[in-house]
Design a protein around this motif. Structure first.
Motif, PDB file in Angstrom:
ATOM      1  N   LYS A 215      27.183  50.356  77.424  1.00 59.27           N
ATOM      2  CA  LYS A 215      27.288  51.639  76.719  1.00 59.27           C
ATOM      3  C   LYS A 215      26.128  52.544  77.109  1.00 59.27           C
ATOM      4  O   LYS A 215      24.981  52.116  77.191  1.00 59.27           O
ATOM      5  N   GLY A 216      26.429  53.799  77.339  1.00 61.25           N
ATOM      6  CA  GLY A 216      25.426  54.772  77.746  1.00 61.25           C
ATOM      7  C   GLY A 216      25.685  55.345  79.125  1.00 61.25           C
ATOM      8  O   GLY A 216      25.323  56.502  79.397  1.00 61.25           O
ATOM      9  N   PHE A 217      26.319  54.552  79.993  1.00 64.79           N
ATOM     10  CA  PHE A 217      26.545  55.009  81.362  1.00 64.79           C
ATOM     11  C   PHE A 217      27.456  56.229  81.397  1.00 64.79           C
ATOM     12  O   PHE A 217      27.133  57.242  82.031  1.00 64.79           O
ATOM     13  N   ASN A 218      28.610  56.142  80.738  1.00 64.06           N
ATOM     14  CA  ASN A 218      29.536  57.272  80.752  1.00 64.06           C
ATOM     15  C   ASN A 218      28.911  58.519  80.142  1.00 64.06           C
ATOM     16  O   ASN A 218      29.209  59.640  80.555  1.00 64.06           O
ATOM     17  N   THR A 219      28.033  58.320  79.162  1.00 64.42           N
ATOM     18  CA  THR A 219      27.408  59.464  78.499  1.00 64.42           C
ATOM     19  C   THR A 219      26.488  60.226  79.443  1.00 64.42           C
ATOM     20  O   THR A 219      26.639  61.441  79.638  1.00 64.42           O
TER      21      THR A 219
END
Length: 351
Positions: A62-66
């Motif tokens: 989590k965090g990569f797409n953001t």
């Protein structure tokens, strides 16, 4: 990264299809034990004698797409601003020619589509749920899966078809997970699927054997609760701190860098990527809702009075130098380097 199966705008594992021969060949049967060394891959939220909670396959990354989506939006909008500024607001003396209009007409929809694509990436993580937990109830032999739309799928443990799942991603290559299929009455047609265990983007097929060796005894062995408790106490060190709470910024940084936990020099080398991931993770977590189990699921999963096998994130040890402070330094260095490069590029373009 590997976002296979993310049920956002109907991106899911394939369903309404027959089982494949490869799935049958790689099946993990409930009554079969593995000889592999058990590993939990930092996937446990909490444990007691009645149930165990696990994080979803998208939680570790989590965090990569953001952050990537934000970069796409900023670059696209910046490019549009630069094009129109050069065309209408610069001190150009030459008239606007047909070729200029053609170029603007072609590039404008392209960059607008990229902006929408970046926003779509951001929305796969932000404004949703902090994570999508799974609860395995040893007491009732039910598996509860918190879906991405906020509903809960409940399936008997013994009815699940468990197999080695494979996914392919341009960035992470082939990844593996413990895939759980919900079958129709014909025991052949896949009606629903979810990932019950996911080592990491760096895991291999043998990693799933190790995860099965960790998980299966909890549900089936007579001393499974005790074995699982001892494994988590002696080998893991940390439970994921998201039980009825958002993870804090410290854990966001520590979790983002844990893929390279054994290689501090690689953490520094990849610090721009990992540091941005930590910031993206913080933003995603802060804008997302905390998942809540239905009341009946909560009731059946409560630990008994004086249960000696209760473990939560509150039992975690403190994050030390290599778990938190070195990744924090890498985050500052990496993000600073990234911002510096961007500033240098932008200043060169405006000269």
């Amino acid at each position: 990264m590997d976002y296979a199966g993310l049920d956002y705008r109907n991106i899911r594992f394939p369903v309404d299809r027959p089982l494949t021969e490869s799935e049958r060949a790689a099946r993990y049967k409930q009554e079969s034990y593995s000889n592999a060394s058990p590993m939990d891959f930092l996937s446990v939220i909490k444990l007691n004698s009645n149930s165990i909670d696990l994080v979803d396959r998208w939680y570790p990354i989590k965090g990569f797409n953001t952050w990537f989506g934000i970069c796409v939006v900023l670059v696209s909008m910046g490019a549009l601003a630069g094009i129109y500024s050069a065309l209408f607001f610069s001190n150009r003396t030459a008239p606007i020619e047909t070729v200029d209009w053609i170029g603007v007409s072609a590039l404008t929809p392209l960059f607008l589509l990229l902006t929408l694509g970046g926003w779509w990436l951001i929305r796969t993580e932000c404004g949703r749920f902090t994570h999508y937990p799974m609860r395995l109830s040893r007491k009732t032999r039910q598996v509860h899966f918190f879906r991405q739309n906020g509903t809960v799928l409940t399936v008997p443990w013994d009815s699940l078809f468990l197999t080695l799942g494979e996914s392919k991603s341009p960035l992470s290559g082939t990844t593996y997970d413990l895939r759980a299929h919900v079958l129709d009455d014909d025991d052949e047609t896949v009606r629903d699927s979810f990932s019950l265990g996911y080592p990491s983007p760096l895991g291999n097929a043998e990693s799933i054997d190790k995860f099965w060796a960790f998980l299966q005894p909890y549900m089936e062995a007579e001393d499974g609760v005790e074995k699982t408790w001892h494994h988590l106490k002696e080998n893991t060190g940390y439970l994921v701190p998201v039980d009825n709470r958002r993870e804090g910024w410290r854990w966001s940084i520590a979790r983002s860098f844990m893929l390279g936990a054994h290689w501090p020099y690689l953490q520094l080398l990849f610090s721009p990527f990992l540091g941005l991931n930590a910031l993206g993770r913080m933003l995603a977590m802060s804008t997302s809702k905390i998942p809540q189990w239905p009341a009946d699921v909560e009731r059946e999963s409560q630990p008994e009075v004086n249960d000696p096998y209760v473990l939560t994130w509150r039992d975690n040890g403190s994050l030390g130098w290599w778990e938190l402070y070195w990744p924090l330094i890498c985050t500052v260095v990496g993000v600073g380097a990234f911002v510096g490069v961007i500033a240098w590029v932008v200043s060169g373009l405006w000269r």
